[in-house]
Scaffold this active site. Structure first.
Site, PDB file in Angstrom:
ATOM      1  N   GLU A 868       0.656  -1.236   0.065  1.00  0.00           N
ATOM      2  CA  GLU A 868      -0.012  -0.010  -0.076  1.00  0.00           C
ATOM      3  C   GLU A 868       0.865   1.305  -0.092  1.00  0.00           C
ATOM      4  O   GLU A 868       0.217   2.459  -0.389  1.00  0.00           O
ATOM      5  CB  GLU A 868      -0.835   0.000   1.123  1.00  0.00           C
ATOM      6  CG  GLU A 868      -1.928  -1.070   1.143  1.00  0.00           C
ATOM      7  CD  GLU A 868      -2.704  -1.409   2.233  1.00  0.00           C
ATOM      8  OE1 GLU A 868      -2.431  -1.991   3.086  1.00  0.00           O
ATOM      9  OE2 GLU A 868      -4.126  -0.754   2.338  1.00  0.00           O
TER      10      GLU A 868
HETATM   11  N1  MCN Z   1       7.181  -8.139  -0.265  1.00  0.00           N
HETATM   12  C1  MCN Z   1       8.409  -8.378  -0.362  1.00  0.00           C
HETATM   13  N2  MCN Z   1       9.553  -7.740   0.544  1.00  0.00           N
HETATM   14  C2  MCN Z   1       9.083  -6.754   1.510  1.00  0.00           C
HETATM   15  C3  MCN Z   1       7.617  -6.490   1.628  1.00  0.00           C
HETATM   16  C4  MCN Z   1       6.772  -7.173   0.913  1.00  0.00           C
HETATM   17  O1  MCN Z   1       8.891  -9.040  -1.105  1.00  0.00           O
HETATM   18  N3  MCN Z   1       9.740  -6.283   2.190  1.00  0.00           N
HETATM   19  C5  MCN Z   1       6.214  -8.824  -0.785  1.00  0.00           C
HETATM   20  C6  MCN Z   1       5.346  -9.730  -0.123  1.00  0.00           C
HETATM   21  O2  MCN Z   1       5.985 -11.084  -0.074  1.00  0.00           O
HETATM   22  C7  MCN Z   1       3.812  -9.701  -1.020  1.00  0.00           C
HETATM   23  C8  MCN Z   1       3.853  -8.496  -1.687  1.00  0.00           C
HETATM   24  O3  MCN Z   1       5.232  -7.797  -1.512  1.00  0.00           O
HETATM   25  O4  MCN Z   1       4.001 -10.501  -1.749  1.00  0.00           O
HETATM   26  C9  MCN Z   1       2.783  -7.455  -0.711  1.00  0.00           C
HETATM   27  O5  MCN Z   1       3.246  -7.729   0.544  1.00  0.00           O
HETATM   28  P1  MCN Z   1       2.247  -7.040   1.756  1.00  0.00           P
HETATM   29  O6  MCN Z   1       2.668  -5.367   1.703  1.00  0.00           O
HETATM   30  O7  MCN Z   1       2.628  -7.678   2.894  1.00  0.00           O
HETATM   31  O8  MCN Z   1       0.735  -7.153   1.355  1.00  0.00           O
HETATM   32  P2  MCN Z   1      -0.082  -8.344   1.195  1.00  0.00           P
HETATM   33  O9  MCN Z   1       0.508  -9.607   0.825  1.00  0.00           O
HETATM   34  O10 MCN Z   1      -0.959  -8.310   2.373  1.00  0.00           O
HETATM   35  O11 MCN Z   1      -1.156  -7.911   0.153  1.00  0.00           O
HETATM   36  C10 MCN Z   1      -1.899  -6.949   0.039  1.00  0.00           C
HETATM   37  C11 MCN Z   1      -1.719  -5.513  -0.179  1.00  0.00           C
HETATM   38  C12 MCN Z   1      -3.069  -4.972  -0.375  1.00  0.00           C
HETATM   39  S1  MCN Z   1      -3.519  -4.329   1.050  1.00  0.00           S
HETATM   40  C13 MCN Z   1      -3.662  -4.456  -1.419  1.00  0.00           C
HETATM   41  S2  MCN Z   1      -4.869  -3.771  -1.484  1.00  0.00           S
HETATM   42  C14 MCN Z   1      -3.106  -4.735  -2.667  1.00  0.00           C
HETATM   43  C15 MCN Z   1      -1.598  -5.193  -2.755  1.00  0.00           C
HETATM   44  O12 MCN Z   1      -0.946  -5.744  -1.602  1.00  0.00           O
HETATM   45  N4  MCN Z   1      -3.798  -5.450  -3.872  1.00  0.00           N
HETATM   46  C16 MCN Z   1      -3.289  -5.825  -4.910  1.00  0.00           C
HETATM   47  N5  MCN Z   1      -1.168  -5.384  -3.878  1.00  0.00           N
HETATM   48  C17 MCN Z   1      -1.701  -5.613  -4.892  1.00  0.00           C
HETATM   49  N6  MCN Z   1      -1.070  -6.065  -5.978  1.00  0.00           N
HETATM   50  C18 MCN Z   1      -1.850  -6.762  -7.159  1.00  0.00           C
HETATM   51  N7  MCN Z   1      -1.273  -6.875  -8.146  1.00  0.00           N
HETATM   52  N8  MCN Z   1      -3.249  -6.899  -6.954  1.00  0.00           N
HETATM   53  C19 MCN Z   1      -4.070  -6.176  -5.985  1.00  0.00           C
HETATM   54  O13 MCN Z   1      -5.151  -6.490  -5.962  1.00  0.00           O
END
Ligand code: MCN
Ligand code: FES
Ligand code: FES
Length: 906
Positions: A868
């Site tokens: 986000e």
């Molecule tokens: N990640 C990483 N290294 C980090 C942090 C995160 O590689 N230091 C990676 C994670 O492993 C994950 C991705 O980034 O694969 C997103 O991680 P995170 O921020 O923890 O979010 P969530 O997995 O909980 O995903 C939800 C978030 C939200 S809230 C929305 S809304 C959203 C989003 O991610 N909607 C998406 N990204 C999106 N991306 C796509 N393509 N489509 C959506 O609908």
């Protein structure tokens, strides 16, 4: 009917079809070539692209009568398969170009036609091609797609080999921070990743198809519903209204205790009232979708229209009636009380600026419309497959309403073509559950794009007034805030999003004294659901634009004013807690030289004169990871003969939950030297996977990542021998040891009290500093973005391809929020284009991301989240750049050309 002899993917087929039928339907429904996707169904998105006699066509608008006999058609299935990948498919994987993967087949097919006519295109040629062929992507920000085409062209020209590309991939020692390819990529690029609509075509023959009878007004009393004529229509099995719902017919909005409503105001099928356009009043269940649709048109609904309150101020007016009788339209209030009273302080401060601002009902616009199905399994449990990104929440929210015990509801996430948060709320789960429960047959429901746009949740608009005061030296000293949140008629998570005002207005800066009041307001416009950034894009917009106004007032540089005020050791966030890490000063230091160059370039261009004005703007981007307070997640890890299986409910919107789970599990299991391909993932099926919480609040990488780590650590601990080596599977079995271990993790946090907004809500935060370089045409008011430069700190990077993709995609949604996207006018904002989705021409190819990896004490291996942050405030930076270019400060989004032009004329 017509008969056509066609060569499809090199195979001769005879097809009998309706003359007016669509090529997309023939391919998908008759030939089951479901690699071709249907998104908009109107020729706007390119998801359905195929090659017809050498030309890219959109099959959703190609009538069968227009398909020449003996035509040659190539679909994604004919481009290459899992064993024989086309260079484009390989390049797509290597560049992380398939996030949700819904647009992927259409893009690859389209690019194939381009490379066949020109195997040495420039980046501009590729962009122009995708623009001409209307290929839209909502996830990637387009840049990785252009990178992939350029790589594929090099492969085709023989300048690089497949072997060389594969050899660059990590060898398995550690995946952390690598560009390892996500497990689902292969299926996505070959068209075998089955989304809900694809699975729906493979359901048993006795499946009933659902179509809804929906309200076409925004507020009314329901006087009567007559289903008699519809029931007599061909193929109709049942027509269901609220009277047929076995349960309470209410979705549980999980309201805060201090919410003035009970959180039970949202019906599954509306009974007494219509609360918003699109509300479902009846469901027709028939043998085919067409029969259901025809019968739905015959249901007669008698309504008494009521005044519709289409914004927070309208619903807050003295004479407004209660939308939910018995509950005031302002149904939740919260405050910020930090430090001293700001009123006397403001009077004493050297510099005080204030403004009203508004961030509206941004539509999510995933390319896959909402879809799902339900049935009873052999154990008598109700199984609902949907796009849910909150499996266990949704079971809790719909079970009573449907009329089944919670323990008998299993929600499974289908492969999902993007949600961007709208599926944090249940959409059709209640409807599917009721239909399956009443009929005891499998049931299927899919929305078209019009329904997706008009009848799923939207970003909740914030009406804000902020006042910021600084002392003589420019130190921010006091902030006053006031915000009203239009949450539509249904309260779910409306209280939560309102508290984001306390948490993110002024975030990033040490502001010792804050006073603020926020409120959630019921209206008759679209219900508010989570949208990427969740309250931070509204809150940060107000404060980040005000910072530039203050800088102007003081005559100082806005980036330097930010630098002076950002968190340093000992500073407190707006909620009065310590920031998780101090990383903003060094991020700004990284940006500073690039900023100076950009400012100089803009000045040089402006010095030449002309109608175009150039400007540079910056903003801080911040969001927290987690649900407020002690957020918990669960996972498990099991030793098997073949390797290790890891289970969790880390729902995948398309962001890369599979990659996150695999990397964190692999990193933890390093002591046993397991190869990544020996780690099997079981995800997002409540029958098999534990409650890991929703994939919202950018929480999963931290909270579920930690739970996954703990599960793997627990397995390792059980396998460890006295000499420090590890037992094999056979040894574990021989020793009679358990093979499966649970792991849980809880954030060490406390949720702020809504009375003062003070507390420590999140275990980690994500930070960004964004610079936008824009060109404003002063004759039209149109803004072009030349370049975006993001300094990002997400802690340790888990997967580089994934985070790059998250950053590009989020920033480009921010361009949409700043300049074009809206869902306000129920007549105009009903298509992807009507809603202002950015096309490739609206997005700069020049997006630079520079990472700083400050390790997070609470994150797995030092990682924070990613999803986000890039949409938390890019729009503020763009608006600040417009301000810098031409002196016009737009505080009500989107900054449409006519709005900028009108302001310029003033
Ligand atoms: N990640 C990483 N290294 C980090 C942090 C995160 O590689 N230091 C990676 C994670 O492993 C994950 C991705 O980034 O694969 C997103 O991680 P995170 O921020 O923890 O979010 P969530 O997995 O909980 O995903 C939800 C978030 C939200 S809230 C929305 S809304 C959203 C989003 O991610 N909607 C998406 N990204 C999106 N991306 C796509 N393509 N489509 C959506 O609908
Ligand atoms: Fe055919 Fe969108 S263009 S589905
Ligand atoms: Fe393009 Fe999701 S990857 S729409």
């Amino acid at each position: 009917m017509i008969k056509k002899n066609l060569t499809i993917n090199g195979v001769q087929r005879t097809v009998i079809a309706e003359a007016e039928g669509l090529l997309s339907d023939v391919l998908r429904k008759q030939l089951l070539l479901t690699g071709t996707k249907v998104g908009c169904g109107k020729g706007e998105c390119g998801a359905c692209s195929v090659i017809l006699n050498g030309k890219v066509v959109r099959s959703c608008i190609t009538r069968m009568k227009r398909v020449p006999d003996e035509a040659e058609i190539i679909t994604i299935e004919g481009v290459g398969d899992q064993k024989h990948l086309h260079p484009l498919q390989l390049a797509w994987m290597i560049h992380g170009a398939a996030q949700c993967g819904f647009c992927t087949p259409g893009f690859i097919v389209s690019a194939k036609a381009l490379l066949e006519s020109n195997n040495n295109p420039t980046r501009d040629d590729v962009r122009a091609w995708f623009q001409k062929n209307r290929n839209l992507c909502r996830c990637t920000g387009y840049k990785p797609l252009v990178d992939a085409v350029m790589e594929a062209a090099r492969l085709i020209r023989g300048e690089v080999t497949k072997e060389e590309l594969w050899s660059k991939l990590p060898k398995g020692e550690s995946l952390l921070g690598s560009k390892a390819i996500r497990p689902s990529a292969l299926a996505k690029v070959t068209g075998t990743w089955d989304f809900g609509a694809d699975l729906g075509l493979r359901l048993p023959e006795n499946t009933l198809h659902i179509k809804l009878v929906q309200a076409t007004v925004s507020h009314a009393n329901i006087l009567s519903i007559d289903t008699s004529e519809a029931e007599k229509m061909p193929g109709v099995y049942r027509v269901l209204t609220y009277k047929d719902v076995p349960g309470t017919n209410r979705i549980n909005g999980l309201a805060f205790p201090s919410n003035k409503g009970d959180g039970l105001e949202r019906p599954i099928l509306n009974d007494k009232k219509v609360f918003q356009f699109g509300d479902a009043i009846a469901m027709v269940l028939a043998d085919t979708p067409c029969q259901a649709e025809a019968a739905a048109a015959k249901v007669k609904v008698e309504l008494e229209e009521l005044p519709a309150y289409m914004s927070a101020p309208a619903a807050m007016a003295e004479d407004a009636i209660e939308i939910h009788p018995g509950t005031p339209n302002i149904y939740f209030e919260c405050s910020t009380i930090k430090g001293e009273d700001t009123k006397p302080l403001m009077d004493s401060l050297e510099y005080v600026v204030e403004d009203d601002s508004y961030v509206g009902r941004q539509p999510h616009l995933p390319l896959e419309p909402d879809v799902g199905f339900a049935y009873f399994n052999e154990d008598g449990k109700l199984v609902i497959h949907s796009k849910s990104v909150a499996l266990h929440f949704h079971a809790l929210m719909v079970a009573d309403g449907i009329g089944v015990p919670l323990e008998d509801v299993i929600i499974v996430q289908n492969p999902t073509g993007g949600t961007f948060g709208y599926k944090f709320s249940p959409t059709m789960e209640g409807l599917l559950g009721v239909a399956a429960l009443v009929t005891k047959r499998p049931v299927f429901l899919e929305f078209n794009m019009y329904q997706q746009i008009t009848y799923t949740g939207k970003r909740s608009p914030f009406f804000m007034h902020l006042k910021l005061g600084a002392d003589k030296s420019g130190k921010f000293t006091a902030l006053e805030t006031d915000w009203s949140v239009d949450h539509g008629p249904y309260c779910e998570f409306g209280d939560l999003v309102t508290t984001r005002g306390s948490q993110f207005m002024g975030a990033g800066y040490n502001i010792p004294n804050i006073r603020g009041n926020g409120r959630t307001v019921a209206t008759n416009h679209a219900w508010g659901s989570a949208f990427r950034g969740y309250g931070s894009p509204q809150s940060l917009f107000a404060s980040e634009v005000l910072v530039d106004k203050l800088a102007k007032r003081m005559g100082v540089d806005p980036l330097e004013l930010r630098y002076m005020n950002v968190y340093r050791e000992g500073d407190k966030t707006p909620t009065g807690c310590d920031p998780d890490v101090i990383c903003l000063p060094s991020m700004i230091e990284k940006l500073r030289p690039l900023y100076k160059t950009a400012k100089q370039n803009a000045a040089e261009k402006n010095a030449k004169g002309g109608d175009k004005k150039y400007g540079v703007g910056t903003s801080l981007l911040i969001y927290g990871c987690g649900l407020d307070g002690p957020d918990t997640s669960h996972a498990w890890a099991e030793l098997t003969k073949a390797g290790v299986t890891v289970g969790n409910s880390w729902e995948d919107h398309g962001q890369g939950a599979d990659m996150g789970t695999l990397t964190i599990a692999h990193e933890t299991l390093k002591p046993i030297g397991i190869a990544p391909e020996k780690i099997k993932l079981v995800m997002n099926d409540m029958e098999k996977t534990p409650n890991s919480g929703p994939a919202g609040g950018s929480r999963s990488n931290v909270v579920t990542g930690n739970a996954t780590r703990v599960a793997c650590e627990n397995l390792l601990a059980a396998m460890k021998k006295a000499d420090g080596t590890y037992m094999t599977y056979d040894e574990m079995v021989a020793a009679g040891k358990d093979l499966k271990y649970a792991g849980s993790w809880t954030a060490p946090c406390n949720a702020p009290d809504p009375k003062d907004g003070q507390g420590n809500p999140f275990p980690t935060y994500m930070y960004g500093v964004l610079m936008s370089e824009v060109e404003v045409d002063t004759t039209t008011g149109k803004t072009n973005i030349d370049k975006l430069t993001l300094i990002a700190d997400l802690g340790t990077i888990v997967n580089k391809l994934v985070v790059d993709g998250q950053m590009y995609g989020g920033l480009v949604q921010g361009i949409g929020l700043a300049l074009s996207e809206d869902f306000e006018d129920l007549k105009k904002h009903t298509t992807l284009t009507g809603c202002g989705i950015p096309q490739i021409k609206d997005v700069p190819d020049n997006i630079e991301i520079i990472y700083q990896e400050t390790k997070r004490p609470n994150g797995p291996y030092g990682a924070s989240g990613a999803g986000e942050m890039p949409l938390s405030a890019p729009h503020a930076s763009i608006i600040n750049a417009i301000y810098d270019a031409c002196g016009v400060q737009i505080t009500e989004l989107p900054a449409l050309p006519e709005k900028v032009l009108a302001a310029l004329k003033k």
